[in-house]
Design an enzyme around this catalytic site. Structure first.
Site, PDB file in Angstrom:
ATOM      1  N   GLU A 218      -5.467  -8.507   4.699  1.00 13.78           N
ATOM      2  CA  GLU A 218      -5.844  -7.896   6.321  1.00 13.78           C
ATOM      3  C   GLU A 218      -6.853  -6.662   5.699  1.00 13.78           C
ATOM      4  O   GLU A 218      -6.396  -5.835   5.399  1.00 13.78           O
ATOM      5  CB  GLU A 218      -4.553  -7.280   6.751  1.00 13.78           C
ATOM      6  CG  GLU A 218      -5.104  -6.575   8.036  1.00 13.78           C
ATOM      7  CD  GLU A 218      -4.180  -5.376   8.511  1.00 13.78           C
ATOM      8  OE1 GLU A 218      -3.950  -4.987   9.729  1.00 13.78           O
ATOM      9  OE2 GLU A 218      -3.230  -5.009   7.447  1.00 13.78           O
TER      10      GLU A 218
ATOM     11  N   ASP B 260      -0.641  -6.661   3.594  1.00 11.28           N
ATOM     12  CA  ASP B 260      -0.846  -5.566   4.632  1.00 11.28           C
ATOM     13  C   ASP B 260      -1.890  -4.492   4.345  1.00 11.28           C
ATOM     14  O   ASP B 260      -1.749  -3.893   2.994  1.00 11.28           O
ATOM     15  CB  ASP B 260       0.390  -5.000   5.122  1.00 11.28           C
ATOM     16  CG  ASP B 260       0.165  -3.920   6.023  1.00 11.28           C
ATOM     17  OD1 ASP B 260      -0.203  -4.376   7.045  1.00 11.28           O
ATOM     18  OD2 ASP B 260       0.697  -2.883   5.932  1.00 11.28           O
TER      19      ASP B 260
ATOM     20  N   ASP C  86       1.616   6.642   0.209  1.00 10.43           N
ATOM     21  CA  ASP C  86       1.171   5.514  -0.310  1.00 10.43           C
ATOM     22  C   ASP C  86       1.629   5.199  -1.714  1.00 10.43           C
ATOM     23  O   ASP C  86       1.713   6.400  -2.513  1.00 10.43           O
ATOM     24  CB  ASP C  86      -0.478   5.960  -0.368  1.00 10.43           C
ATOM     25  CG  ASP C  86      -1.095   5.655   0.924  1.00 10.43           C
ATOM     26  OD1 ASP C  86      -0.500   6.303   1.822  1.00 10.43           O
ATOM     27  OD2 ASP C  86      -2.181   5.206   0.752  1.00 10.43           O
TER      28      ASP C  86
ATOM     29  N   ASN D 209       1.055  -1.216  -0.072  1.00 10.34           N
ATOM     30  CA  ASN D 209       0.190  -0.064   0.100  1.00 10.34           C
ATOM     31  C   ASN D 209       0.958   1.328  -0.046  1.00 10.34           C
ATOM     32  O   ASN D 209       0.371   2.331  -0.671  1.00 10.34           O
ATOM     33  CB  ASN D 209      -0.955   0.073   1.223  1.00 10.34           C
ATOM     34  CG  ASN D 209      -1.712   1.428   1.551  1.00 10.34           C
ATOM     35  OD1 ASN D 209      -2.556   1.702   0.508  1.00 10.34           O
ATOM     36  ND2 ASN D 209      -1.440   2.256   2.564  1.00 10.34           N
TER      37      ASN D 209
END
Ligand code: CA
Length: 503
Positions: A256, A220, A190, A133
């Site tokens: 996640e 993640d 990001d 990410n």
């Protein structure tokens, strides 16, 4: 093939131990494993820095993990998830500066290859954290781009890797005259996941690690891929899965998606990724804790259906705690009977359970993140790894591994019996469930069927003994916080918080 070999070794080891006269001293009754070569596994989550130090510098490392593979496999885990192992300026590693290397504190790429080989030799899969990410703000992609964006030289080569703005947008931080998207933290810019260059980079990263034998990835922070746009984030998960299987058709992907929304989790499963962590089952307010704390067979039964159904054709991934949440022992109020029973209930769910290192010996943490990531208690507190920066408490409330291995009534040996039951009866992880009649609200009786195997599971949620008749089958395993399940003339005697498995 490898799994069968391992089963044989485990049986030999068990046989040797009983010959050595260790009966009554740490001996628990284990069943022969019946493992299937698919993506259903009991997973063990490892924070490498705090697990096992192999070279005496006080910092856990990959060779330390390799040293403990027999311990992990003996506990019944057939998969490990390594939290980030890459170079990173932070102790936890969730801000990566080089995706193609191993943190020097943890060892070398050669150590990693050795770990993979040693794990595979024992029938253990290895998945690693894929943190895409965002990168570290110290990643060369970012440092060169931010200089360039500020008009101070640098390089335009990686500018497209990030999202920039001249205005202060929500979730952006400032460097010089320019703002960059960084929802987690200013140190975690990001990545621009719409960039074909970024996607090609992520593909290369996956290919690199799969080529080293890595069996899959833990994704993640997937909710942040496109924050507030779950369907778009799920679509990116789909791209990751499709890309990973190009290099390993069996690659296991677990995401996640930190949400309690069943609908959202179901949407994420539509991506075709194997698993998404079942947050609604976890922590103090989750299904497992609620089932224990309310002594409710009905609560557990309905939760078991939700856990399975939300995964659709995928694999459920229930857990009690991880490196971000309270530890299982804290969730269960430090009560050893409840800590055990909670794991027993987790283990009767379908899918892959995930156990955070140290939970099998009842380690505890606190609200403070570093406290959740302290040294694994192999023996005494003096021989653990160095505390990560920011630790405020290194309290241990139960004995270390060495003592618990020798105590047949320990939390550790309870975990071992639970994992063994899941490895012995494929239907527990994979089966279709059906309720069996009984007239006690504290007792749940159900069966699970997978292929031609049907197992019956009878659980006593009460804090007192129960006698239940009318359940056909032969007692194969009793999982008890104390005492023993007995079967006589068709009647099961179930101690408090016990689980009976019948064939
Ligand atoms: Ca070390």
């Amino acid at each position: 093939m490898k799994k069968k070999f391992c089963t044989l070794i485990c049986c030999l080891v068990a046989g040797l131990l009983s010959l050595a006269g260790l009966a009554g001293c740490g001996k628990v009754s284990l069943l022969e494993e019946n493992l299937i070569d698919d993506n259903y596994d009991n997973y063990y989550e490892i924070f490498v820095r705090s697990f096992k130090d192999s070279d005496g510098d006080g910092v856990g490392d990959l060779n330390g993990v390799t040293e403990k593979l027999d311990y992990i496999r003996d506990l019944g885990y057939t998969g490990i998830w390594l939290m980030p192992i890459h170079p990173s300026p932070s102790y936890h590693g969730y801000d990566v500066t080089d995706y193609y290397n191993v943190h020097s504190d943890y060892g070398t790429l050669e150590d990693y290859e050795n770990l993979i080989q040693s794990a595979h030799d024992r029938g253990i899969k290895v998945i690693i954290d894929l943190v895409v990410n965002h990168t570290s703000s110290r990643h060369p992609w970012f440092t060169s781009s931010v200089v360039y964006k500020n008009g101070n030289g640098g390089s335009a080569e990686y500018v497209d890797y990030y999202n920039w703005s001249t205005k202060n947008l929500e979730g952006y931080n400032k460097n010089g005259n320019i703002y960059y998207e960084s929802h987690f933290d200013s140190n975690m810019p990001d990545l621009n996941l719409d960039s074909s260059k970024v996607r090609s980079e992520i593909e290369n990263i996956m290919k690199f690690w799969i080529n080293k034998g890595t069996d899959g990835f833990r994704l993640d922070g997937v909710l942040y891929y496109y924050k507030g746009q779950d369907l778009k984030s799920a679509d990116f998960c789909k791209w990751i899965k499709q890309t990973a299987v190009k290099y390993n058709p069996k690659a296991y992907i677990v995401g996640e998606a930190w949400t309690n929304s069943i609908d959202s989790l179901s949407d994420y499963y539509e991506s075709g990724c194997d698993s998404f962590f079942c947050f609604p089952a976890s922590q103090a307010s989750g299904y497992v804790a609620a089932s224990v704390n309310t002594n409710s067979a009905a609560t557990y039964w309905s939760s078991s259906k939700i856990v399975k159904d939300m995964a659709g054709n995928g694999i459920p991934a229930p857990f009690i705690g991880n490196h971000d949440t309270g530890r299982a022992a804290g969730v269960m109020q430090r009560n050893p009977d409840k800590i055990k029973f909670a794991y027993g209930l987790l283990s009767m769910y379908n899918g892959n359970t995930f156990t955070y290192y140290g939970d099998e010996i009842g380690m505890i943490g606190s609200q403070n993140d570093p406290d959740k990531r302290i040294g694994m208690l192999w023996d005494t507190k003096e021989n653990t790894t160095k505390a990560p920066p920011g630790v405020t408490s290194t309290e241990y409330i139960f004995p270390g591994v060495k003592k618990q291995l020798k105590d047949s009534n320990s939390i550790l040996n309870y975990y071992k019996v639970c994992n063994n039951a899941r490895n012995a009866f494929p239907a527990i992880m994979r089966g279709e469930s059906k309720l069996l009649a009984n007239d006690d609200p504290f007792v749940l009786a159900f069966q699970k069927t997978y292929g031609d195997e049907t197992v019956k599971i009878v659980i006593n949620f009460a804090e007192s003994e129960k006698k239940i008749g009318g359940i056909e089958g032969t007692l194969a395993q009793g999982i008890c916080v104390s005492g023993k399940v007995k079967q006589s003339s068709g009647t099961l005697t179930l101690p408090k918080y016990s689980i009976a498995i019948l064939k």
